[in-house]
Design an enzyme around this catalytic site. Structure first.
Site, PDB file in Angstrom:
ATOM      1  N   ASP A   1      -4.783  13.215 -33.704  1.00  0.00           N
ATOM      2  CA  ASP A   1      -5.503  13.649 -34.893  1.00  0.00           C
ATOM      3  C   ASP A   1      -6.897  14.163 -34.545  1.00  0.00           C
ATOM      4  O   ASP A   1      -7.396  13.976 -33.427  1.00  0.00           O
ATOM      5  CB  ASP A   1      -5.636  12.494 -35.887  1.00  0.00           C
ATOM      6  CG  ASP A   1      -4.324  12.154 -36.572  1.00  0.00           C
ATOM      7  OD1 ASP A   1      -3.408  12.990 -36.512  1.00  0.00           O
ATOM      8  OD2 ASP A   1      -4.223  11.059 -37.146  1.00  0.00           O
TER       9      ASP A   1
ATOM     10  N   LYS B   1      -5.932  17.137 -39.210  1.00  0.00           N
ATOM     11  CA  LYS B   1      -6.111  17.595 -40.584  1.00  0.00           C
ATOM     12  C   LYS B   1      -7.572  17.433 -40.967  1.00  0.00           C
ATOM     13  O   LYS B   1      -8.265  16.539 -40.468  1.00  0.00           O
ATOM     14  CB  LYS B   1      -5.260  16.762 -41.556  1.00  0.00           C
ATOM     15  CG  LYS B   1      -3.778  16.730 -41.238  1.00  0.00           C
ATOM     16  CD  LYS B   1      -3.070  15.747 -42.159  1.00  0.00           C
ATOM     17  CE  LYS B   1      -1.606  15.583 -41.785  1.00  0.00           C
ATOM     18  NZ  LYS B   1      -0.947  14.558 -42.625  1.00  0.00           N
TER      19      LYS B   1
ATOM     20  N   MET C   1     -13.696   8.603 -45.811  1.00  0.00           N
ATOM     21  CA  MET C   1     -13.512  10.004 -46.222  1.00  0.00           C
ATOM     22  C   MET C   1     -14.106  10.260 -47.596  1.00  0.00           C
ATOM     23  O   MET C   1     -13.554  10.985 -48.415  1.00  0.00           O
ATOM     24  CB  MET C   1     -12.020  10.372 -46.216  1.00  0.00           C
ATOM     25  CG  MET C   1     -11.356  10.167 -44.862  1.00  0.00           C
ATOM     26  SD  MET C   1      -9.552  10.274 -44.921  1.00  0.00           S
ATOM     27  CE  MET C   1      -9.143   8.675 -45.675  1.00  0.00           C
TER      28      MET C   1
END
Length: 377
Positions: free
Chosen positions: A126, A148, A264
């Site tokens: 990732d 991502k 996030m």
């Protein structure tokens, strides 16, 4: 500092007798390969985080070619030994390992994760896995970036599921590297369910989640008698159509005796602040936003909740950023510095000599992790 601590062991091994015992123990349990590439130069020159246009068939062919090349390069003694022993049955499916790499500092990796990085056939990783950690993967592994970020996915989650399944179908040892812990906002559970439903064996190796690693780095206890009797982890992202569920969850977290950790959450910080304030959480509650915690690039912004949005914008913090809200933030030395100086941003230390750059907070960079642990053999 003794080498057994480098990859995550808590053993100090400072006395000569104890150190010798530790070496013998780890030598028998960690079959680590030596690192053959120049870690820092490779990390700088290699584009770790660029999207690849290779199709699944192209990637499978690359994997087959690498495995064949590795077999062709076996020493003669190994070939003779293989000829003398009866051939082991080829497994129909390989094993997939979901591995958490922690918040970014390579010295916080588990011993198990380092061992797997030194033996995997293919690695899917990732965006939150740092360059220093990626440099620990042995040179023969096929590296596949599947990162991502908000508004752009190199591959969809369904495509990642299919890649994992196809690589396992080749009988490969597949390593799925994730930042933090695979089971804390890492979609690890979805990948396990998908693979196990199709007969693939999955092993999960936990990592230090960002809430624990970064709060420890800043000196913030997530719970503290008299200040915080509980801690809640939230994500600032919601699944499509799940915004209402997320709003309701945030509203229920406005408890002055709860430490709130938001993963996030940079993009939703304005809405988060408004929702918590509307639910009754005082806007003077201490808070901190931390960019790239535990890495040399770490930057932290300390401010009361009501002022955090403006201070984060002034400091131009970028993802990945973790947000911690609660009375325990005031226990951090960084909070005291910010209050005394009036400067919210607690940035990285002044530029260090080149030989000391690219290191984690422990003082070890990726090459040293393998070299020092390798001495235990």
């Amino acid at each position: 500092m003794a080498s057994p601590r480098v990859a995550g062991s808590s053993a100090r091994c400072t006395a000569p007798v104890v150190r010798g015992r530790c070496r013998r123990h780890f030598a028998s349990t960690l079959p680590l390969r030596p690192l053959r590439r120049p870690v820092l130069a490779q990390a700088k020159s290699q584009s770790w985080y660029q999207a690849s246009s290779a199709s699944p068939d192209d990637l499978l062919q690359l994997l087959r070619e690498r495995r064949q090349a590795a077999a062709d390069n076996l020493p003669a003694s190994s070939e003779q030994q293989q000829q003398q022993q009866p051939a082991a049955p080829v497994p129909r499916l390989g094993t997939v390992h979901l591995v958490g790499t922690g918040p970014g500092d390579p010295s916080l990796l588990t011993l198990k994760s380092v061992q797997l990085m030194q033996s995997a056939d293919v690695v899917l990783y990732d965006r939150l896995v740092s360059e220093d950690i990626l440099s620990l993967v042995h040179p023969g592994a096929l590296m596949v970036y599947v990162g991502k970020q908000r508004g752009f996915h190199t591959r969809t989650q369904d495509e990642i599921h299919e890649l994992l399944l196809q690589f396992a179908g080749e009988g490969a040892t597949v390593l799925r590297l994730k930042g933090g812990d695979p089971y804390v906002f890492g979609r690890g559970g979805e990948e396990v369910q998908y693979l196990e439903a199709r007969g693939v064996t999955v092993r999960v190796v936990p990592g230090i989640t960002a809430a624990s690693g970064i709060s420890a780095e800043l000196g913030i206890p997530l719970t503290h008698r008299g200040l915080a009797t509980s801690v809640r982890f939230l994500t600032g992202h919601s699944r499509e159509g799940g915004e209402g569920d997320l709003d309701a969850t945030i509203a229920a977290c406005a408890d002055p005796h709860t430490t709130l950790v938001v993963y996030m959450g940079l993009g939703t910080l304005p809405a988060l602040t408004a929702q918590l304030g509307a639910a009754g959480l005082p806007l003077d509650t201490p808070a901190v936003a931390v960019e790239r915690g535990t890495t040399p690039e770490q930057r932290a912004v300390y401010a009361p909740l009501g002022a955090l949005r403006a201070e984060v914008a002034a400091a131009t913090l970028a993802s990945p950023t973790l947000i911690v809200i609660g009375q325990v933030v005031a226990l951090s030395p960084g909070w005291a510095r910010a209050q005394a100086s009036g400067v919210a941003l607690d940035g990285p230390q002044p530029a260090q000599p080149a030989a000391q750059q690219r290191r984690g907070s422990s003082g070890f960079h990726a090459g040293e992790v393998v070299r020092l642990v390798g001495k235990l053999r």
